[in-house]
Enzyme design. Structure first.
Site, PDB file in Angstrom:
ATOM      1  N   ASP A 355       0.688  -1.262   0.118  1.00  0.00           N
ATOM      2  CA  ASP A 355       0.086  -0.036   0.108  1.00  0.00           C
ATOM      3  C   ASP A 355       0.858   1.320   0.055  1.00  0.00           C
ATOM      4  O   ASP A 355       1.977   1.253   0.792  1.00  0.00           O
ATOM      5  CB  ASP A 355      -0.758  -0.063   1.159  1.00  0.00           C
ATOM      6  CG  ASP A 355      -1.815   1.150   1.374  1.00  0.00           C
ATOM      7  OD1 ASP A 355      -2.798   0.995   0.543  1.00  0.00           O
ATOM      8  OD2 ASP A 355      -1.876   1.982   2.521  1.00  0.00           O
ATOM      9  N   GLU A 384       1.464   0.457  -4.945  1.00  0.00           N
ATOM     10  CA  GLU A 384       0.951   1.591  -5.346  1.00  0.00           C
ATOM     11  C   GLU A 384       2.033   2.488  -5.353  1.00  0.00           C
ATOM     12  O   GLU A 384       2.589   2.919  -4.445  1.00  0.00           O
ATOM     13  CB  GLU A 384       0.049   2.091  -4.695  1.00  0.00           C
ATOM     14  CG  GLU A 384      -1.312   1.263  -4.374  1.00  0.00           C
ATOM     15  CD  GLU A 384      -2.241   2.232  -3.465  1.00  0.00           C
ATOM     16  OE1 GLU A 384      -3.533   2.315  -3.955  1.00  0.00           O
ATOM     17  OE2 GLU A 384      -1.858   2.376  -2.227  1.00  0.00           O
TER      18      GLU A 384
END
Ligand code: CA
Length: 674
Positions: A355, A384
């Protein structure tokens, strides 16, 4: 004190360099103090048990005193014993031991800091915890292994581009009454065979097998903060981007969160069931921030050290959740690496999705990938490649998508293809290439070539990226939707409100056809194969099951959609041309047909030529019509076999075609081969 929990994984793209103001330093004046801390990287951190008893070792270089508090229960009651710990200045650790094996007991640490005893903490290395994760538990991990665990293994992965990812939340997948699953919302849901919807269609793990995905990507499954494990009847929902204990599973997904061994055993049973079905398990990890700031386990063990701050001592907040961690600091870097090694080794995890990965530095990510692959060479790591706010870490060191080529064995999500195909994530009404918006053809092409350098792709026209940032297609994960933002179904409702449901179904097929035929690794959000929606809620991180749960009645209603997805996946798996492994291969074998996008917008046509990547098919022609109007194209003469046309797809063929003019229906893909 509980921190306000914010939605995570904001799909905010920060272009490399955009934040490189001269005032930004890697280390703030405040954080400079941490550079002198000694570090400790032994595998006995916090607790270990051997024939000589139970040994505690807490890393806390600046503590004035440290104690272990022993409890007989996982919650409530007073400690039955408190141990004073001894400091070892060379490595910054404090130790204490008892001569007996304390299996079955619980413990916390507390440290004296500036003359004040801080709150108790289970530490940062609790591998088992009591209910709600406030106390660490001492258990014999070898007794949590399901039968056959020693021989358990995830699928072999020759190339990352062979992976097909299905992103799912435990509750979404099994909670709805129509799932036919007994252990709703639990790890065990994925161990149930033979579950059926009310229409007698497969659900659960059988559904995954039928669909053909290679890996599930489970939303955060470590112990997170927001769901009260002691009150399951409240049915509280959360995505889980609020980490509490990074090395223990979440209790609300177990059938008994009070027994520390149960959540561990049940998560392993889930992983084994998926492995037995040939499906790998990728875990979403959120090392980039903690649920709490001052009261986080990190801060309660080594105040300040694990987080980044600005010069004035305020927490920096690149996560948008109140703080960010400091992977560029040695003890934190080692922590991330050791934690994912632990999950890979103890739980047989097959990959990790990081993340807000750009909060971490590129060096940490490369080291992490190398460490995981030493244990599991088939592991796939991606994240990400952006942050959700500014950070003291310099942009050139951030694990941004623009920096992906500086890392090894790390992939990033392509927001290029995502936003270009369906329309921008942050504007519900915005259309994309697949829903009739002109001018995005070149950005879709960037997605098709997996952001690698290609002689026919003009990166200056890219909507999100202006250069070929990927050195290899194995660095790119393609998608049009995920847990964040509107589901594809809802996005289509909002962006083409005048369209009929049949047209929206067609546009969804087209959007996913672009993803699943593009170079790189395809990724889909659970339930989109049965046109799952979230009732228009874009940030459903704590919405009730009535918003988030997948209604399996959709498998009958949208049976045609499911068949299309299944056959699309089968097509990709059968044809290596869609799964090339180098930028050079793509540049040589993928050839775009010249189309004047001014005159003929929303049309892309390309060929995968010369048995690309060893494909049995000599040439594959792929044509996308993202317009609401039919389009006629001219295909060169030849003995073509059509495999996809007008919302139908069959890898075995839908008929032959001699070339010449052929019409594509609105919002549709045409795929044919020689
Ligand atoms: Ca929890």
């Amino acid at each position: 004190m509980k921190k306000h929990i914010f939605p995570i994984a904001m799909a905010l793209t920060i272009v490399s360099g955009a934040l490189s103001a001269p005032s930004i330093m890697a280390t703030s004046k405040y954080d400079a103090q941490f550079a002198s801390y000694p570090t400790y990287n032994g595998d006995d951190l916090e607790v270990s048990v051997d024939g000589n008893g139970t040994h505690f070792r807490l890393w806390s270089p600046k503590a004035e005193q440290a104690q272990v508090l022993l409890y007989s229960q996982g919650a409530y009651g007073s400690p039955y014993s408190t141990l004073d710990m001894t400091f070892h200045p060379a490595d910054g650790t404090w130790t204490a031991e008892v001569p007996e094996n304390l299996y079955g007991k619980f413990y916390t640490f507390r440290i004296l800091n500036n003359g004040v005893w801080m709150k108790e903490t289970p530490g940062v290395w609790a591998k088992a915890v009591g209910i709600n994760g406030n106390r660490a538990a001492l258990i014999d991990l070898s007794k949590t292994n399901p039968e056959g665990w020693d021989a358990d293994k995830g699928p072999q992965v020759d190339n990352f581009t062979d992976v097909i990812i299905y992103e799912m939340h435990h509750r979404d997948f099994s909670m709805h009454p129509s799932s036919g699953i007994a252990n709703k919302g639990k790890f065990l849901a994925l161990t149930e065979q033979g579950t059926l919807s009310p229409d007698s269609l497969k659900t659960g793990i059988d559904h995954l097998k039928e669909l053909g995905v290679t890996h599930v990507h489970i939303l955060p499954s470590y112990d997170y903060n927001s769901v009260d494990e002691a009150n399951p009847q409240l049915n509280t929902y959360n995505w889980g981007y609020d980490p509490l204990n990074y090395n223990a599973p979440e209790g609300s997904y177990s059938t008994n969160p009070s027994d520390p061994a149960v959540r561990i055993r049940e998560m392993k049973e889930m992983i084994k069931a998926l492995h037995d079905a040939g499906i790998g398990v990728i875990m979403d990890v959120v090392y980039n921030h903690t649920a709490a700031n001052d009261d986080s386990n990190f801060n309660l063990t080594a105040p300040g050290y694990y987080h980044r701050h600005w010069d004035d001592g305020r927490y920096s907040d690149a996560s948008g959740c109140g703080n960010e961690t400091a992977s560029d600091r040695q003890q934190m870097r080692d922590y991330i690496i050791n934690s994912i090694k632990y999950w890979t080794d103890e739980y047989h995890i097959d990959g990790f999705r990081f993340d807000l990965m750009a909060i971490h530095d590129t060096e940490t990510m490369t080291q992490a990938a190398a460490a995981i692959k030493e244990i599991n060479p088939d592991a796939f790591i991606y994240g990400e490649g952006w942050t959700a706010g500014d950070s003291p870490l310099e942009p050139e060191r951030r694990a941004l998508k623009e920096n992906v080529s500086k890392m090894t064995d790390i992939a990033v999500f392509s927001d290029d293809i995502r936003d270009a195909v369906k329309g921008h994530y942050s504007n519900a009404e915005d259309r994309g290439f697949a829903t009739g918006k002109p001018g995005l053809e070149e950005t879709v092409k960037i997605g098709i070539v997996a952001s690698t350098a290609h002689p026919q792709v003009d990166y200056s026209k890219g909507a999100n990226s202006k250069f070929a940032y990927a050195a290899s297609p194995e660095m790119i994960v393609n998608y049009v939707s995920c847990h964040d933002d509107l589901t594809l179904t809802d996005k289509l409702k909002k962006s083409i409100p005048e369209a009929s449901e049949a047209e929206r179904l067609a546009a969804a097929k087209l959007a996913q056809t672009i993803v699943f035929t593009s170079q790189g690794t395809p990724f889909m959000f659970a339930g989109e194969e049965i046109f799952r929606d979230k009732k228009g809620v874009h940030n459903s991180y704590k919405s009730p099951d009535s918003i988030n749960a997948i209604d399996w009645a959709g498998k009958k209603t949208y049976a045609d959609q499911f068949d299309y997805y299944k056959n699309l996946i089968a097509l990709r798996k059968a044809h290596p041309a869609f799964r090339m492994t180098s930028a050079d291969q793509i540049a040589r074998h993928l050839v775009f047909d010249e189309i004047d996008s001014e005159k003929m917008p929303n049309l892309i046509s390309y060929s995968l030529k010369d048995n690309a990547n060893g494909d049995a098919w000599k040439e594959i022609k792929v044509i996308f019509n993202g317009s609401a109007e039919p389009r006629t194209v001219n295909v060169k003469k030849g003995k073509w076999t059509i495999v996809a046309r007008d919302g139908k797809i069959n890898p075995e063929g839908l008929g032959s075609f001699k070339g010449g003019k052929i019409e594509l229906a609105p919002y549709s893909a045409l795929i044919l081969h020689l």
